[in-house]
Design a protein around this motif. Structure first.
Motif, PDB file in Angstrom:
ATOM      1  N   VAL A  99       0.831  -1.201   0.000  1.00  0.00           N
ATOM      2  CA  VAL A  99       0.000   0.000   0.000  1.00  0.00           C
ATOM      3  C   VAL A  99       0.868   1.254   0.000  1.00  0.00           C
ATOM      4  O   VAL A  99       1.791   1.394   0.806  1.00  0.00           O
ATOM      5  CB  VAL A  99      -0.939   0.015   1.220  1.00  0.00           C
ATOM      6  CG1 VAL A  99      -1.701   1.333   1.301  1.00  0.00           C
ATOM      7  CG2 VAL A  99      -1.917  -1.157   1.135  1.00  0.00           C
ATOM      8  N   GLN A 100       0.557   2.183  -0.908  1.00  0.00           N
ATOM      9  CA  GLN A 100       1.272   3.456  -0.951  1.00  0.00           C
ATOM     10  C   GLN A 100       0.307   4.625  -1.104  1.00  0.00           C
ATOM     11  O   GLN A 100       0.683   5.698  -1.548  1.00  0.00           O
ATOM     12  CB  GLN A 100       2.297   3.462  -2.068  1.00  0.00           C
ATOM     13  CG  GLN A 100       1.760   3.144  -3.444  1.00  0.00           C
ATOM     14  CD  GLN A 100       2.870   3.058  -4.471  1.00  0.00           C
ATOM     15  OE1 GLN A 100       4.033   3.349  -4.196  1.00  0.00           O
ATOM     16  NE2 GLN A 100       2.523   2.669  -5.676  1.00  0.00           N
ATOM     17  N   GLU A 101      -0.950   4.411  -0.739  1.00  0.00           N
ATOM     18  CA  GLU A 101      -1.960   5.461  -0.729  1.00  0.00           C
ATOM     19  C   GLU A 101      -2.475   5.625   0.694  1.00  0.00           C
ATOM     20  O   GLU A 101      -2.153   4.846   1.584  1.00  0.00           O
ATOM     21  CB  GLU A 101      -3.118   5.096  -1.670  1.00  0.00           C
ATOM     22  CG  GLU A 101      -2.696   4.814  -3.104  1.00  0.00           C
ATOM     23  CD  GLU A 101      -2.106   6.030  -3.796  1.00  0.00           C
ATOM     24  OE1 GLU A 101      -2.441   7.157  -3.380  1.00  0.00           O
ATOM     25  OE2 GLU A 101      -1.318   5.856  -4.752  1.00  0.00           O
ATOM     26  N   ASP A 102      -3.295   6.650   0.913  1.00  0.00           N
ATOM     27  CA  ASP A 102      -3.849   6.885   2.247  1.00  0.00           C
ATOM     28  C   ASP A 102      -4.653   5.672   2.721  1.00  0.00           C
ATOM     29  O   ASP A 102      -5.290   4.965   1.928  1.00  0.00           O
ATOM     30  CB  ASP A 102      -4.740   8.118   2.241  1.00  0.00           C
ATOM     31  CG  ASP A 102      -3.953   9.408   2.055  1.00  0.00           C
ATOM     32  OD1 ASP A 102      -2.717   9.356   2.121  1.00  0.00           O
ATOM     33  OD2 ASP A 102      -4.584  10.454   1.845  1.00  0.00           O
ATOM     34  N   ILE A 103      -4.614   5.441   4.040  1.00  0.00           N
ATOM     35  CA  ILE A 103      -5.232   4.269   4.656  1.00  0.00           C
ATOM     36  C   ILE A 103      -6.176   4.730   5.755  1.00  0.00           C
ATOM     37  O   ILE A 103      -5.895   5.702   6.464  1.00  0.00           O
ATOM     38  CB  ILE A 103      -4.158   3.344   5.272  1.00  0.00           C
ATOM     39  CG1 ILE A 103      -3.248   2.773   4.185  1.00  0.00           C
ATOM     40  CG2 ILE A 103      -4.801   2.205   6.073  1.00  0.00           C
ATOM     41  CD1 ILE A 103      -2.044   2.036   4.745  1.00  0.00           C
ATOM     42  N   VAL A 104      -7.286   4.032   5.935  1.00  0.00           N
ATOM     43  CA  VAL A 104      -8.202   4.291   7.043  1.00  0.00           C
ATOM     44  C   VAL A 104      -8.276   3.044   7.918  1.00  0.00           C
ATOM     45  O   VAL A 104      -8.526   1.943   7.423  1.00  0.00           O
ATOM     46  CB  VAL A 104      -9.615   4.660   6.530  1.00  0.00           C
ATOM     47  CG1 VAL A 104     -10.563   4.856   7.715  1.00  0.00           C
ATOM     48  CG2 VAL A 104      -9.563   5.914   5.680  1.00  0.00           C
ATOM     49  N   VAL A 105      -8.066   3.241   9.213  1.00  0.00           N
ATOM     50  CA  VAL A 105      -8.227   2.166  10.194  1.00  0.00           C
ATOM     51  C   VAL A 105      -9.475   2.477  11.006  1.00  0.00           C
ATOM     52  O   VAL A 105      -9.626   3.580  11.534  1.00  0.00           O
ATOM     53  CB  VAL A 105      -7.004   2.055  11.127  1.00  0.00           C
ATOM     54  CG1 VAL A 105      -7.194   0.914  12.126  1.00  0.00           C
ATOM     55  CG2 VAL A 105      -5.728   1.859  10.325  1.00  0.00           C
ATOM     56  N   ALA A 106     -10.386   1.529  11.107  1.00  0.00           N
ATOM     57  CA  ALA A 106     -11.640   1.758  11.828  1.00  0.00           C
ATOM     58  C   ALA A 106     -12.092   0.473  12.494  1.00  0.00           C
ATOM     59  O   ALA A 106     -12.187  -0.578  11.855  1.00  0.00           O
ATOM     60  CB  ALA A 106     -12.724   2.264  10.870  1.00  0.00           C
ATOM     61  N   LYS A 107     -12.389   0.543  13.771  1.00  0.00           N
ATOM     62  CA  LYS A 107     -12.804  -0.635  14.516  1.00  0.00           C
ATOM     63  C   LYS A 107     -14.181  -1.142  14.093  1.00  0.00           C
ATOM     64  O   LYS A 107     -14.517  -2.304  14.334  1.00  0.00           O
ATOM     65  CB  LYS A 107     -12.805  -0.334  16.016  1.00  0.00           C
ATOM     66  CG  LYS A 107     -11.424  -0.058  16.583  1.00  0.00           C
ATOM     67  CD  LYS A 107     -11.427   0.013  18.088  1.00  0.00           C
ATOM     68  CE  LYS A 107     -11.658  -1.352  18.694  1.00  0.00           C
ATOM     69  NZ  LYS A 107     -10.561  -2.301  18.411  1.00  0.00           N
ATOM     70  N   ASP A 108     -14.967  -0.261  13.483  1.00  0.00           N
ATOM     71  CA  ASP A 108     -16.318  -0.671  13.096  1.00  0.00           C
ATOM     72  C   ASP A 108     -16.380  -1.275  11.690  1.00  0.00           C
ATOM     73  O   ASP A 108     -17.464  -1.554  11.170  1.00  0.00           O
ATOM     74  CB  ASP A 108     -17.285   0.516  13.188  1.00  0.00           C
ATOM     75  CG  ASP A 108     -16.893   1.669  12.260  1.00  0.00           C
ATOM     76  OD1 ASP A 108     -15.933   1.511  11.478  1.00  0.00           O
ATOM     77  OD2 ASP A 108     -17.541   2.733  12.344  1.00  0.00           O
ATOM     78  N   GLY A 109     -15.221  -1.487  11.062  1.00  0.00           N
ATOM     79  CA  GLY A 109     -15.211  -2.125   9.752  1.00  0.00           C
ATOM     80  C   GLY A 109     -15.457  -1.202   8.583  1.00  0.00           C
ATOM     81  O   GLY A 109     -15.548  -1.658   7.446  1.00  0.00           O
ATOM     82  N   THR A 110     -15.556   0.104   8.825  1.00  0.00           N
ATOM     83  CA  THR A 110     -15.836   1.039   7.729  1.00  0.00           C
ATOM     84  C   THR A 110     -14.570   1.539   7.049  1.00  0.00           C
ATOM     85  O   THR A 110     -14.648   2.322   6.101  1.00  0.00           O
ATOM     86  CB  THR A 110     -16.626   2.256   8.250  1.00  0.00           C
ATOM     87  OG1 THR A 110     -15.858   2.910   9.278  1.00  0.00           O
ATOM     88  CG2 THR A 110     -17.974   1.817   8.804  1.00  0.00           C
ATOM     89  N   GLY A 111     -13.410   1.119   7.530  1.00  0.00           N
ATOM     90  CA  GLY A 111     -12.161   1.557   6.927  1.00  0.00           C
ATOM     91  C   GLY A 111     -11.520   0.470   6.094  1.00  0.00           C
ATOM     92  O   GLY A 111     -12.165  -0.497   5.673  1.00  0.00           O
ATOM     93  N   ASP A 112     -10.227   0.603   5.851  1.00  0.00           N
ATOM     94  CA  ASP A 112      -9.471  -0.401   5.110  1.00  0.00           C
ATOM     95  C   ASP A 112      -8.978  -1.515   6.016  1.00  0.00           C
ATOM     96  O   ASP A 112      -8.717  -2.623   5.553  1.00  0.00           O
ATOM     97  CB  ASP A 112      -8.268   0.272   4.428  1.00  0.00           C
ATOM     98  CG  ASP A 112      -8.687   1.392   3.504  1.00  0.00           C
ATOM     99  OD1 ASP A 112      -9.487   1.115   2.591  1.00  0.00           O
ATOM    100  OD2 ASP A 112      -8.251   2.541   3.708  1.00  0.00           O
ATOM    101  N   PHE A 113      -8.820  -1.197   7.316  1.00  0.00           N
ATOM    102  CA  PHE A 113      -8.310  -2.162   8.274  1.00  0.00           C
ATOM    103  C   PHE A 113      -9.045  -2.024   9.596  1.00  0.00           C
ATOM    104  O   PHE A 113      -9.476  -0.932   9.978  1.00  0.00           O
ATOM    105  CB  PHE A 113      -6.804  -1.943   8.515  1.00  0.00           C
ATOM    106  CG  PHE A 113      -5.962  -2.108   7.286  1.00  0.00           C
ATOM    107  CD1 PHE A 113      -5.446  -3.345   6.945  1.00  0.00           C
ATOM    108  CD2 PHE A 113      -5.693  -1.032   6.472  1.00  0.00           C
ATOM    109  CE1 PHE A 113      -4.668  -3.501   5.802  1.00  0.00           C
ATOM    110  CE2 PHE A 113      -4.913  -1.172   5.326  1.00  0.00           C
ATOM    111  CZ  PHE A 113      -4.400  -2.418   4.990  1.00  0.00           C
TER     112      PHE A 113
END
Length: 632
Positions: A41-55
């Motif tokens: 991955v070399q683009e912006d990433i979203v981490v979210a505990k509710d599953g709405t992100g990429d991780f």
């Protein structure tokens, strides 16, 4: 039968473990499918505990990031408590880790010394080896409690920035270390009990709250002998929990410890002697503990230990970002400004300008930015720089959006290094009242990025306005650009380079044209190197060098030398000072040859920024309105 059952149990356990690991290690992306993204991955990433992100997990995002990124990215960590023990390897660089706020995005763990034979340096919640990293708007904590050393942050990378972060722990909360590590903590909160800021890094704590939770020591520096600064606390607030009343500023973990407090507010929990030698009197000759300008009951310089230092005013001036973080490598980051952040110069503002000019013009009155009846406004972000967004305020009259109105984009002045969009807002409101869609904008100043960044920003703002014309009832075929002083210079350059791609940002994602149809230049220089011009150091800072050093850029940035087929009708509004009109007569001559209309109005006995004050403000508004009505 027993053998078969055992095999079945073992297979089930393996399947369960594999399933859990697959989801944790390889992520839970937005489409719900597990993918192996490690190192790609070399683009912006979203981490979210509710599953709405990429991780779901921060650890997964770290595993996915490409090593030695070719361009900066942001890992946006959405609101949630992330119980993870994390390590950022040295191969991860140029990343911003941004949360939703320190009260919302919390990274936590509870390891401590003695747990599973663990030592201090393994007890971290977050371990940072990577370089050129930023952390914003999040909390890093160790919740082990009063069980000995329990590190929240263990940071040894270089060029690390922590902004609006909270560090929560007990003993040894923050290990800010690394012999060649430079770390910048801005607007942070740090709490702990004993030696809760310790290590060998060169670290600046700027406008931070340092909260002691027990009678003990704040710092335990281990600065190497060859390092100049060590720990520096500037404009910080030293506070304490209830009942805490015997706290030392620091003690030396190693023989050459360096710690300095400058202009800090110190509570009465700080002991009068201030510093402790850790029972090793021989180090008093090698350590450097100093203070300057601090206030509060704990800032008792008369009672400090005799081997501590009180800086002179001249010595204190050496504790700047540039000096503290000086190194052998380039200080410029991937965005073109110093890695520890661009600076804001607020020296040009309405109040200071008023105080300066009223001595010579006693009748002047500043025109303040207040709302105007019948004028709507909207604040938007027109450009994302990665580390911040550029803002624009749009003003427009209440009208049917079927009736398309002409527009004016306004660019503030301030010597290309100071000022802000609010300086042009009163003009924008007044002209919106007369039937225009107007906008004032941020752009990058010289302390953030040199020319041509500001030119790119202005052209991108024009594109944004045209792309969103329907929202405001804007006629994209009647768009003018206006500016005062440095903003006038920028506006003129943008107008005279209509249709020329080399003056536009190569990374712009706006499809609309950046061309304008008229120019209003208020005391904006048109030629940097000209017999009538006196531009020097300030212009050189923006243009990347003096005329002798970069003559081609001085000419390229001068609107006079760019007048051609794309030239537009121009209104010049002048103060009484000729030097701000350098190149104006030459430009009018060129416009005349091209058959392009222009007119000039001068205000006698007026200050340079006349548009900020009455009695010239209303007349300036009227002149602009009259000029544009002649065209449209």
């Amino acid at each position: 039968m027993f053998y078969l059952r055992s095999v079945w149990v073992v297979c089930c356990l393996c399947w369960i473990v594999t399933s859990v690991q697959a989801q944790h290690v390889n992520s839970y992306p937005k489409d719900g499918k597990v993918r192996d993204l490690k190192g790609k991955v070399q683009e912006d990433i979203v981490v979210a505990k509710d599953g709405t992100g990429d991780f779901l997990y921060i650890a997964d995002a770290l595993e996915a990031i490409r090593v030695y990124l070719p361009k900066p990215i942001t890992v946006y960590i959405k609101e949630g408590v992330y119980k993870e023990k994390l390590e950022i390897p040295g191969t991860i660089t140029n990343v911003t880790f941004k949360g939703d706020g320190p009260d919302k995005t919390i990274i936590t763990y509870d390891d401590h010394t003695g747990k599973n034979y663990m030592d201090t340096f393994d007890s971290y919640t977050l371990l940072v080896w990577g370089n050129s990293l930023r952390f914003q708007d999040l909390t890093i904590q160790n919740t082990a409690g009063s069980v000995g050393q329990a590190v929240a942050l263990h940071a040894e990378g270089d060029r690390l920035v922590f902004e609006n972060c909270h560090f929560i722990g007990g003993q040894d909360t923050m290990f800010a270390s690394g012999e060649n590590s430079r770390q910048y903590y801005k607007d942070c909160y740090i709490e702990g009990t004993t030696d809760f800021i310790f290590g060998s890094a060169t670290a600046l704590f700027d406008n931070c709250e340092i909260h002691a939770k027990s009678n003990s020591y704040i710092t335990a520096a281990s600065t190497p002998e060859w390092v100049d600064y060590g720990y520096v606390f500037k404009d910080c607030r030293l506070t304490a929990a209830e009942g805490v009343d015997r706290v030392f500023l620091g003690r030396p973990w190693r023989d050459y410890a360096k710690t300095v407090f400058i202009n800090c507010q110190m509570g009465d929990h700080i002991l009068p002697e201030g510093w402790n030698d850790w029972g090793r009197p021989q180090v008093k000759q090698t350590i450097f503990y100093a203070e300057f300008g601090s206030e509060g009951k704990g800032a008792n310089k008369a009672e400090r230990v005799e081997w501590a230092h009180q800086l002179t005013e001249e010595e204190a001036t050496q504790y700047t970002l540039e000096h503290i973080f000086a190194g052998q490598t380039s200080q410029t980051n991937a965005y073109g400004f110093p890695w520890y952040g661009y600076q804001i110069d607020s020296s040009f503002n309405l109040e200071d300008a008023y105080q300066k000019h009223k001595e010579y013009f006693p009748a002047i009155e500043p025109v303040r930015d207040v709302s105007v009846d019948g004028v709507l406004e909207k604040n938007i972000s027109y450009k994302d720089l990665g580390y911040r967004s550029l803002k624009m305020d749009v003003f427009y009259p209440e009208h049917s959006k079927k009736d398309k109105l002409p527009g004016i984009l306004m660019v503030h002045g301030g010597g290309w290094r100071s000022g802000d969009r609010s300086l042009q807002a009163p003009l924008a409101r007044a002209l919106a009242k007369k039937g225009y869609v107007t906008a004032v904008m941020d752009y990058r100043l010289s302390l953030e990025a040199p020319y041509p960044a500001g030119v790119h920003d202005v052209k991108d703002a024009i594109k944004w306005l045209k792309s969103h014309a329907e929202d405001y009832g804007l006629d994209t075929n009647r768009v003018a650009i206006s500016g005062g002083s440095a903003g006038g210079q920028l506006a003129a350059l943008v107008a005279m380079t209509n249709g020329r791609g080399e003056y536009e940002s190569p990374s712009s994602d706006q499809a609309a044209s950046a061309s304008v149809h008229a120019l209003i230049d208020m005391d904006g220089v048109l030629a940097f190197h000209h017999p009538a011009s006196s531009e020097g150091t300030v212009a050189a800072q923006w243009l990347g060098g003096t005329y002798e050093e970069v003559p081609d850029i001085w000419e390229e940035a001068s609107a006079l030398h760019q007048v051609g087929e794309g030239a537009v009708p121009t209104l010049f509004l002048n103060s009484q000072y000729p030097r701000f009109h350098a190149g104006q007569d030459d430009m009018i001559h060129k416009l005349d040859q091209l058959g392009v209309y222009s007119e000039v109005h001068g205000f006698e006995d007026s200050p340079h920024p006349f548009w900020l004050f009455e009695p010239w403000f209303d007349e300036s508004v009227n002149k602009v309105d009259q000029f544009l009505k002649k065209l449209w």
